[in-house]
Scaffold this active site. Structure first.
Site, PDB file in Angstrom:
ATOM      1  CG  HIS A  53       2.424   1.009   5.519  1.00  0.00           C
ATOM      2  ND1 HIS A  53       2.099   1.972   4.591  1.00  0.00           N
ATOM      3  CD2 HIS A  53       1.253   0.547   6.007  1.00  0.00           C
ATOM      4  CE1 HIS A  53       0.781   2.093   4.525  1.00  0.00           C
ATOM      5  NE2 HIS A  53       0.240   1.230   5.368  1.00  0.00           N
ATOM      6  CG  HIS A  63      -2.624   7.574   9.104  1.00  0.00           C
ATOM      7  ND1 HIS A  63      -2.273   7.827   7.806  1.00  0.00           N
ATOM      8  CD2 HIS A  63      -3.354   6.421   9.080  1.00  0.00           C
ATOM      9  CE1 HIS A  63      -2.772   6.873   7.036  1.00  0.00           C
ATOM     10  NE2 HIS A  63      -3.432   6.015   7.787  1.00  0.00           N
ATOM     11  CG  HIS A  75      -6.785   3.197   7.575  1.00  0.00           C
ATOM     12  ND1 HIS A  75      -5.821   4.125   7.288  1.00  0.00           N
ATOM     13  CD2 HIS A  75      -7.980   3.817   7.417  1.00  0.00           C
ATOM     14  CE1 HIS A  75      -6.409   5.271   6.968  1.00  0.00           C
ATOM     15  NE2 HIS A  75      -7.716   5.114   7.048  1.00  0.00           N
ATOM     16  CG  ASP A 103      -0.389   3.687   7.824  1.00  0.00           C
ATOM     17  OD1 ASP A 103       0.635   2.981   7.792  1.00  0.00           O
ATOM     18  OD2 ASP A 103      -1.451   3.398   7.238  1.00  0.00           O
ATOM     19  CG  HIS A 133       0.661   7.415   4.229  1.00  0.00           C
ATOM     20  ND1 HIS A 133       0.799   6.416   5.165  1.00  0.00           N
ATOM     21  CD2 HIS A 133      -0.481   7.145   3.560  1.00  0.00           C
ATOM     22  CE1 HIS A 133      -0.210   5.575   5.051  1.00  0.00           C
ATOM     23  NE2 HIS A 133      -1.013   5.995   4.085  1.00  0.00           N
ATOM     24  CG  HIS A 170      -4.174   3.485  11.595  1.00  0.00           C
ATOM     25  ND1 HIS A 170      -2.924   2.931  11.452  1.00  0.00           N
ATOM     26  CD2 HIS A 170      -4.652   3.646  10.331  1.00  0.00           C
ATOM     27  CE1 HIS A 170      -2.649   2.775  10.161  1.00  0.00           C
ATOM     28  NE2 HIS A 170      -3.691   3.194   9.457  1.00  0.00           N
TER      29      HIS A 170
HETATM   30 ZN   LIG Z   1      -3.685   3.967   7.427  1.00  0.00          ZN
HETATM   31 ZN   LIG Z   2      -1.695   1.620   6.149  1.00  0.00          ZN
END
Ligand SMILES: [Zn+2]
Ligand SMILES: [Zn+2]
Length: 770
Positions: free
Chosen positions: A427, A160, A70, A181, A405, A68
């Site tokens: 993570h 997410h 992020h 995530d 999350h 993703h």
């Molecule tokens: Zn994320």
């Molecule tokens: Zn993350």
């Protein structure tokens, strides 16, 4: 790093293991390398924020999948593509790519501002790097599978943020699921994470919240709106530091709805909500474009009202801080989410000295960031622009998590559904990750020591996890064998359980279980079919084909050594068989001859008519064994081009031996065997017919290797030239003059012997019986 052994799966983290931030993981199996994510650490600047790329030869990476947009998952991608020896292909979903572009431009801008403040030039990449690498990023749709040189991967919804994907990667039958995530909560705009339909052998799963439990969503929403409501009605200001895209949109959906429902209490527009992000404004069109990838709730809103649900009635965008009329209570959403720098940090420093103000943290705060520091409720905070100055902190600090999350329960439920025997945690900070590992191990404790034992790993960065797999094989039935399987499915026969074995060779004959299916009573039945299992080393595809289909489907494949056996019925005496074979093949080794028939031929006036029947075993041309017992003759030989042809001609002789003219002559003994003295005489009588008969014999013996050089019968009559034939076997060649019944030239003695014998046999054939 050394090459992994063929069945060894290797997991290696360059970042994001025992930490949150700079996610980047490597998977290696069967000499394929898959890279997952390329993030930066939000708590560090410049090169220090990168994953440990020096610890891995990036030129080995076949594909890089970005889960993703992020920054902790995607922001070092331009660095990897432009500044390292990485040569692989990069994939992400369409919305991730669309937002990634805007987001990283912002990232470049913000980090260069940061650099100019510190005076260091630590830009990881430039706008040009970003633009150049952008076009090389490929996209993948949810639920579609892409195959890159035998690495197959499928994207599933991760819940997410918009565009977030889980990837299931399959290499040579081994399946790995990477969650990235993920969230299992159905929120206002996104679908929750999916459980892929196929099982996984390895699960790489986030552990952000460890064993913590989220409060129910409805409670968190109520708490959030009440806290904000009470702060602004007391004249306070609320700062919501948010990551520009993703959760910010979810919070705005909540606040916009609440403001509409409580307009009067909130003074009908007297308390403004601002969103200070140009980036978010630019990306609204992206959110609109991908409404079809969101949940039913938001799609319905969009369809019914024909307006973009991300255009908010009660929220205005703030272009820059100078425009901001900060006169009374207000709500401000500002990025970055962890208050490291930028607008959210500037507003924090402005508002934190007043106790009626509120800083509401809704995202996940990474260790080492200002957001995390604020949770400790410090008395002062350092100023970003002037590190020598500290700012008093008197404002309220609250945390209500809307970070998408999973919590422990959601994670556990998902992990149980995937039921992978190997779990790798990523993570998560060390403590929550460690707690999650213990909780999972105790949850699966009853399986310990069994076949289903669950192994949980929480490796640190740059520490390998090696897993051994037996090499599970799934073969695809191809060609006629499919019919066989279908027939097996309909037939009501008792079936034996099939076994699947690992294959040491490229192709070998093997039984394999195919067409597993559910029976009405729930038990799985297996059908046994036989075929050849052919594996493609490059793509790891396994095909099960029947022998007859092999050439059609795998024309490059050479077949293996086979021992063949054929039995024919012979209605004649063994000495005749021996004689004919000697005519054809010259010296033949006698292996067994209890009745001594092979020597009888040498006796001039032997009586063939009253021999006791017995066994005769001969070896023809070193590899072909003939066993003649009573009326049957069995040939055994090792399969091969030459042996097969020789065996064929032996069989042809065996089939015709009792009717051959020579046999008739020999057994009838009505005539003295002539000594070919009358060859000239023979030629004179109807020469064309005779030549044809003899050449037929050659054709039978040599097949395509024999060519008769004669076009029409008339030609011969008219002319004076001799008719000849050519036999070519590999490098060996023989030219036979049929008119003169002699060999004109031959470069091989064995061939010459054979041709001579056939020629003599031909002369025998065409000689008039007396
Ligand atoms: Zn994320
Ligand atoms: Zn993350």
């Amino acid at each position: 790093m050394e090459q992994p052994r063929s069945n060894s799966f290797k997991f290696f983290s360059l970042g994001g293991s025992n930490e949150v931030g700079r996610s980047s993981h490597m998977l290696q199996y069967k000499n394929k390398t898959v890279m997952l994510d390329a993030g930066v650490h939000p708590a560090y600047q410049g090169y220090a924020s990168l994953p440990f790329y020096d610890e891995f030869d990036l030129s080995k990476v076949d594909i890089l999948l970005i889960s993703h947009f992020h920054v902790d998952h995607a922001a070092s991608l331009p660095y990897v593509m432009q500044k390292t020896n990485f040569q692989g292909r990069v994939f992400m979903t369409h919305p991730t790519k669309a937002i990634y572009r805007w987001l990283l431009r912002d990232f470049v801008r913000v980090t260069s501002i940061g650099n100019s403040a510190t005076g260091k030039d630590e830009n990881l990449y430039t706008d040009e790097d970003l633009a150049e690498s952008f076009d090389r990023i490929e996209t993948i749709d949810y639920h579609s599978t892409v195959d890159v040189g035998g690495i197959k991967f499928t994207a599933y919804h991760a819940g997410h943020v918009l565009g977030a994907a889980m990837f299931q990667i399959e290499i040579a039958g081994l399946r790995v699921l990477f969650t990235g995530d993920y969230s299992r909560e159905l929120d206002r705009h996104l679908n929750s994470a999916e459980v892929p339909p196929f099982p996984s052998d390895v699960l790489i799963v986030e552990s952000t919240f460890g064993t913590a439990t989220h409060e129910p969503r409805i409670n968190r929403e109520r708490k959030l709106t009440q806290l904000i409501h009470s702060t602004v009605t007391k004249g306070g200001r609320v700062l919501l530091p948010v990551f520009a895209l993703g959760r910010a949109q979810e919070l705005m959906l909540i606040l916009d709805e609440y403001w509409s429902q409580h307009a009067e209490e909130l003074g009908s527009g007297q308390v403004p909500i601002y969103y200070a992000s140009n980036l978010a404004r630019k990306c609204m069109s992206v959110f609109q474009t991908y409404v079809n990838m969101m949940n039913d709730n938001i799609r319905r809103k969009f369809r019914d009202s024909q307006t973009n649900p991300f255009v908010f009635k009660n929220i205005s965008y703030l272009k820059n801080i100078d425009e901001f009329q900060d006169f009374g209570p207000s709500v401000m959403l500002a990025s970055p989410g962890m208050l490291q720098n930028g607008l959210s940090r500037e507003i924090l420093e402005r508002w934190c000295p007043e106790d009626k103000n509120l800083v509401l943290i809704t995202g996940y705060s990474v260790e080492g960031t200002m957001a995390k520091f604020l949770m400790l409720e410090p008395d002062t905070i350092p100023s970003i622009n002037n590190p020598e100055i500290t700012v008093p902190r008197r404002c309220q600090i609250e945390e209500i998590s809307f970070a998408a999350h999973v919590d422990f329960q959601e994670n556990l439920e998902f992990i149980e559904k995937i039921s992978a025997p190997n779990i790798v945690l990523v993570h998560g900070e060390s403590n929550p990750m460690g707690r999650l590992k213990s909780a999972l191990l105790s949850n699966f404790a009853s399986l310990k020591g069994t076949d289903q034992e669950v192994h949980v790993y929480n490796p640190r960065n740059c520490v390998e996890v090696n897993l051994e797999f037996k090499g599970i094989k799934v073969a695809k039935a191809v060609g006629n064998i499919v019919d066989e399987i279908q027939r097996g499915e309909t037939a009501e026969v008792k079936r034996e359980p099939a076994k699947v074995e690992s294959l040491p060779e490229t192709a070998q004959e093997e039984q394999s279980n195919q067409g597993e299916r559910e029976h009405p009573n729930g038990a799985e039945e297996e059908i046994v079919v036989s075929g050849i299992l052919v594996s493609d080393e490059k793509n790891f595809d396994l095909n099960l084909v029947s022998l007859t289909d092999l050439r059609e489907h795998h024309n490059k494949l050479s077949t293996t050594v086979l021992r063949e056996r054929q039995t024919v019925h012979v209605d004649c005496k063994k000495e005749l068989i021996y004689w004919h074979l000697c005519q054809m093949f010259g010296d033949i080794e006698v292996l067994e001859d209890p009745s001594n028939v092979t020597n009888m031929l040498k006796e001039e006036d032997h009586d063939f008519s009253n021999e006791t029947e017995d066994k005769l075993v001969l070896q023809i041309m070193s590899d072909i064994k003939l066993i003649a017992v009573d009326n049957s003759a069995t040939l055994e030989w090792t399969q091969g081009l030459i042996s097969d042809a020789v065996a064929d001609s032996v069989i042809a002789i065996l089939m015709s031996v009792d009717s051959a003219p020579a046999s008739v002559k020999m057994t009838s003994r009505s005539c003295d065997s002539h000594n070919h003295q009358n060859v000239e005489e023979l030629i004179q009588q109807d020469p064309v017919w005779k030549i044809k008969q003899i050449s037929k014999l050659f054709q039978e013996q040599f097949g395509d290797s024999f060519t008769l050089l004669m076009n029409k019968d008339e030609d011969y009559k008219k002319n004076d030239e001799d008719i000849s034939g050519i036999i070519t076997i590999g490098k060996n060649m023989a030219r036979v003059n049929f008119s003169q019944l002699k060999i004109e030239e031959c470069n091989s003695n064995p061939l010459k012997g054979r041709v001579e014998q056939i020629l003599n046999m031909g002369i025998d054939l065409v000689a008039p019986l007396c």
